[in-house]
Design a protein around this motif. Structure first.
Motif, short mmCIF file in Angstrom:
data_model
loop_
_atom_site.label_atom_id
_atom_site.label_comp_id
_atom_site.label_asym_id
_atom_site.label_seq_id
_atom_site.Cartn_x
_atom_site.Cartn_y
_atom_site.Cartn_z
N SER A 1 6.86 5.21 -1.71
CA SER A 1 6.11 4.87 -2.92
C SER A 1 4.73 4.34 -2.56
O SER A 1 4.54 3.70 -1.52
CB SER A 1 6.87 3.83 -3.75
OG SER A 1 7.20 2.70 -2.96
N MET A 2 3.77 4.64 -3.44
CA MET A 2 2.39 4.20 -3.24
C MET A 2 1.66 4.21 -4.58
O MET A 2 2.15 4.79 -5.57
CB MET A 2 1.68 5.13 -2.25
CG MET A 2 1.57 6.57 -2.73
SD MET A 2 1.05 7.72 -1.43
CE MET A 2 2.58 7.94 -0.52
N ALA A 3 0.51 3.56 -4.62
CA ALA A 3 -0.28 3.52 -5.85
C ALA A 3 -0.78 4.93 -6.19
O ALA A 3 -1.08 5.72 -5.29
CB ALA A 3 -1.46 2.58 -5.67
N LYS A 4 -0.86 5.23 -7.48
CA LYS A 4 -1.27 6.58 -7.91
C LYS A 4 -2.71 6.90 -7.51
O LYS A 4 -3.04 8.06 -7.26
CB LYS A 4 -1.12 6.70 -9.43
CG LYS A 4 0.33 6.80 -9.88
CD LYS A 4 0.41 7.01 -11.39
CE LYS A 4 1.87 7.14 -11.82
NZ LYS A 4 1.99 7.32 -13.30
N ASP A 5 -3.55 5.88 -7.47
CA ASP A 5 -4.97 6.14 -7.16
C ASP A 5 -5.28 6.00 -5.67
O ASP A 5 -6.45 6.00 -5.26
CB ASP A 5 -5.87 5.19 -7.96
CG ASP A 5 -5.57 3.72 -7.66
OD1 ASP A 5 -4.55 3.44 -6.99
OD2 ASP A 5 -6.37 2.85 -8.08
N LEU A 6 -4.24 5.89 -4.84
CA LEU A 6 -4.44 5.77 -3.39
C LEU A 6 -5.02 7.08 -2.85
O LEU A 6 -4.48 8.16 -3.08
CB LEU A 6 -3.11 5.46 -2.69
CG LEU A 6 -3.19 5.22 -1.18
CD1 LEU A 6 -3.75 3.84 -0.88
CD2 LEU A 6 -1.82 5.37 -0.54
N ILE B 1 3.37 -0.13 4.94
CA ILE B 1 1.99 -0.08 5.47
C ILE B 1 1.11 -0.94 4.56
O ILE B 1 1.04 -0.72 3.34
CB ILE B 1 1.46 1.37 5.49
CG1 ILE B 1 2.38 2.26 6.34
CG2 ILE B 1 0.04 1.41 6.04
CD1 ILE B 1 2.07 3.74 6.24
N LYS B 2 0.43 -1.92 5.16
CA LYS B 2 -0.38 -2.86 4.39
C LYS B 2 -1.86 -2.50 4.49
O LYS B 2 -2.29 -1.88 5.46
CB LYS B 2 -0.15 -4.28 4.89
CG LYS B 2 1.30 -4.75 4.71
CD LYS B 2 1.54 -6.07 5.41
CE LYS B 2 3.02 -6.45 5.32
NZ LYS B 2 3.33 -7.63 6.14
N MET C 1 0.84 -1.19 0.00
CA MET C 1 0.00 0.00 0.00
C MET C 1 0.88 1.26 0.00
O MET C 1 0.80 2.09 -0.89
CB MET C 1 -0.91 -0.01 1.23
CG MET C 1 -2.00 1.03 1.18
SD MET C 1 -3.12 0.84 2.57
CE MET C 1 -4.48 1.84 2.02
N ILE C 2 1.72 1.40 1.04
CA ILE C 2 2.73 2.46 1.09
C ILE C 2 4.04 1.82 1.52
O ILE C 2 4.09 1.10 2.53
CB ILE C 2 2.35 3.58 2.08
CG1 ILE C 2 1.06 4.28 1.63
CG2 ILE C 2 3.48 4.60 2.19
CD1 ILE C 2 0.59 5.37 2.58
#
Length: 637
Positions: free
Chosen positions: A59-64, A24-25, A1-2
């Motif tokens: 790093s994290m997903a763009k749509d988070l 972070i999950k 997630m992050i």
């Protein structure tokens, strides 16, 4: 997630984080903890992109999607009512609502099929996004956070900073993001709102990262603990209580490894000294020196838990009755606080005054402290009572140009500088810190100075209004230790339940404009109050079948005598049982007072559980005794 990898963040020459790592999950509920100044708030700002790392990656997903509650939001204001502000969370639904309104207006003059199709599509999407319920959801969450229906129509700008923060929290919760980042979310909440937020967060489906000094709140919500310390992030797979136990275990292991390594180093150094003197052994000595240089050193365990090592002094003992309140009536133009209320504070009482904001807790404290005289009735201070009143507004009475040590010397001239330094050291002001001027201190530091002043007073009665505000966990623990040692009387208002449970032996609450009392700890009160709420209110009692026209028969005298004899025998047996239980309770209290018991966590927990059960059994037996005694008195009439 992050994913946080090798994060380094420097402020000037100081590295707040040094190659820290943390993942972070989804669905994790995390408490981010650490002493003040270790970078907890900074880390949240790094995650949301307010700050840029010196090196490393986040790093994290763009749509988070993220919802971030921070103390900067205190200054946010708006002339919209708070429901509209909270509903700003529904960005797409609000956009669709406006588009639908515009289309409906156009349809008043244009009946084209194209407009009808557009309207149908917009309404369909609005319905899929549950747009027709967004106002209801906003009202529901605002109510949970303590706002009345009348409040919901008020402009945000008319509320204080703390209440505005509640609105911003409501807005963030309504966004239902993938992850919530909450920086001290309980700071401006009262107990009912904190308990509501706990339940809400426990059922929240996304991930949560919470920075908080409220350990009770953390224990209720989180399932992971991450400690920020010495530039690193250490993960513990449980709540705050689990973290304390696990950290103690890890420290015991580390302490053992350190001692073993130090013994080995000393042994090697002795061999090197012996070999170094002989030419034939010089090569061996050099080899051992290199081995020592390459050895990865184990650090000793730092003591992060300072203890209070000063004793309270007051020059005279108070009388039995410290404050007596009689027929107290207190009203404001918009609210009635107390109506013909009565209560007595007795010597040795340690009272927690609890309840929702606006119920009159601080008002009652001011009446007790003789700081508010605009009421009906009498508040009588007892014989030899000397009072110190601590409240947040008293931070403003600190002398800004004074050094910390000067502030205490002026207030408590009978204490020596060594004693005052000891007290300040307990409140985390060590070394040259005591020479800092008051004007350069943070809000939390000023609170600690004001508390230190209150505790140096020659007072046998302490009145404390929200003393834990702005204190970190270390400082709260210090205050708990100090008040546990205090032999006088105190009454305190706080929303920190762990603090209350550790200092109070009585609970006061204002209900139906009366002062009501529960004789026990906060945990015992909480259990009693929960059961009270679950009990049906004014439920009709089932009626027993009555035989009409059949007069009550008078028991023969001899039967009545026999009945009294039997009841008195039962009463005697019950008194013996109560005496035995009281002895057991005192015995367990003596064991719990022995600090060595806490070295065996399992045994200590079993003993604590037994203690609670025995106290409950004792209260039940006492209640039965009272009922039986009343029955005997009725028969004796």
């Amino acid at each position: 997630m992050i994913a946080i990898n090798n994060l380094t963040f420097e402020i000037g020459a100081r590295a707040l984080y040094d190659e820290a790592n943390w993942h972070i999950k989804p669905g994790e509920k995390i408490g981010l903890i650490g002493a003040n100044g270790t970078g907890k708030t900074t880390l949240l700002k790094l995650i949301v992109g307010d700050y840029t790392p010196t090196s490393g990656t986040i790093s994290m997903a763009k749509d988070l999607t993220m919802g971030y509650l921070n103390q900067d939001l205190l200054s946010y204001s708006s002339d919209k009512n708070i429901v509209h502000v909270a509903m700003e969370a529904f960005e797409r639904q609000n956009q669709l609502h406006d588009e639908i309104e515009n289309l409906l207006k156009k349809l008043e003059t244009d009946y084209s099929e194209d407009l009808l199709n557009k309207l149908s599509d917009k309404q369909h999407e609005f319905e899929l996004l549950d747009g027709y319920n967004i106002e209801y959801k906003a009202h529901e969450i605002l109510a949970g956070l303590g706002f009345s229906e009348e409040d919901c129509q008020r402009k945000l700008s008319t509320f204080s900073g703390g209440w505005r923060m509640r609105v911003m929290l409501a807005k963030i919760l309504l966004q239902a993001p993938d992850i919530l980042l909450l920086d001290e979310p309980t700071n401006h909440l009262d107990l009912p709102s904190i308990q509501w937020l706990e339940d809400y967060l426990k059922s929240f489906e996304g991930a949560i990262v919470i920075v908080s000094h409220d350990r009770w709140f953390l224990d209720k919500v989180i399932n992971r603990t991450v400690e920020s310390r010495k530039g690193k992030l250490t993960v513990y797979a449980g709540n705050y209580s689990f973290y304390l136990e696990e950290k103690a275990l890890r420290e015991d292991i580390q302490r053992g490894e350190f001692k073993n390594q130090q013994a080995k180093i000393r042994q090697e150094e002795r061999l090197i000294e012996r070999f170094r003197a002989k030419a034939s052994k010089a090569k061996m000595a050099q080899s051992r020196i290199k081995m020592l240089d390459k050895m990865e050193r184990v650090d000793d365990v730092d003591d992060d838990n300072p203890t209070v090592n000063f004793s309270f002094r007051f020059s005279k003992q108070s009388g039995r009755h410290v404050v007596t309140l009689e027929h107290i009536t207190k009203k404001y133009p918009t609210i009635d606080i107390l109506e013909d209320a009565e209560a007595v504070i007795e010597k040795g009482d340690k009272i927690a005054l609890i309840g929702a904001n606006g119920r009159g807790k601080s008002t009652l404290l001011r009446i007790i402290a003789n700081a508010d005289k605009d009421y009906a009735g009498t508040a009588t201070t007892g014989h030899n009572v000397t009072t110190t009143f601590f409240a947040q507004h008293q931070l403003e009475s600190l002398h800004l140009e004074n050094q910390i040590i000067q502030e205490l010397q002026a207030f408590a001239p009978k204490h020596t500088e060594t004693e005052l330094r000891t007290i300040l050291g307990s409140f985390l002001f060590t070394g040259d810190d005591v020479f800092k001027k008051i004007k350069v201190l943070s809000g939390g530091e000023k609170s600690r100075v004001a508390l230190a002043k209150a505790l140096t007073a020659d007072a046998n009665f302490l009145i404390l209004d929200e003393p834990t505000n702005h204190l970190d966990m270390q400082s709260v623990n210090i205050l708990i230790q100090a008040l546990q040692q205090y032999e006088g009387t105190l009454i305190v208002v706080s929303h920190d339940r762990y603090f209350l449970d550790n200092v109070a032996n009585k609970i006061w609450f204002i209900e139906d404009q009366k002062i009501k009392q529960y004789p026990g700890t906060y945990v015992e009160y909480d259990e009693w109050n929960s059961n009270r709420k679950l009990a049906p209110k004014s439920a009709p009692q089932p009626k027993k079948e009555e035989k009409k026209a059949e007069p009550v028969k008078q028991q023969p005298t001899e039967n009545k005598s026999q009945q009294l004899k039997k009841l008195n025998q039962d009463l005697g047996k019950m008194e013996e049982q109560i005496a035995a239980l009281e002895k057991e309770v005192k015995g367990i209290e003596a064991q719990l007072a022995d600090n060595t018991i806490y070295n065996q966590s399992e045994k200590a927990q079993q003993l604590t559980d037994t203690y609670q059960l025995k106290k409950l059994e004792l209260r039940e037996q006492q209640a039965r005794w009272e009922a039986l005694a009343e029955q005997i008195m009725e028969l004796e009439r």
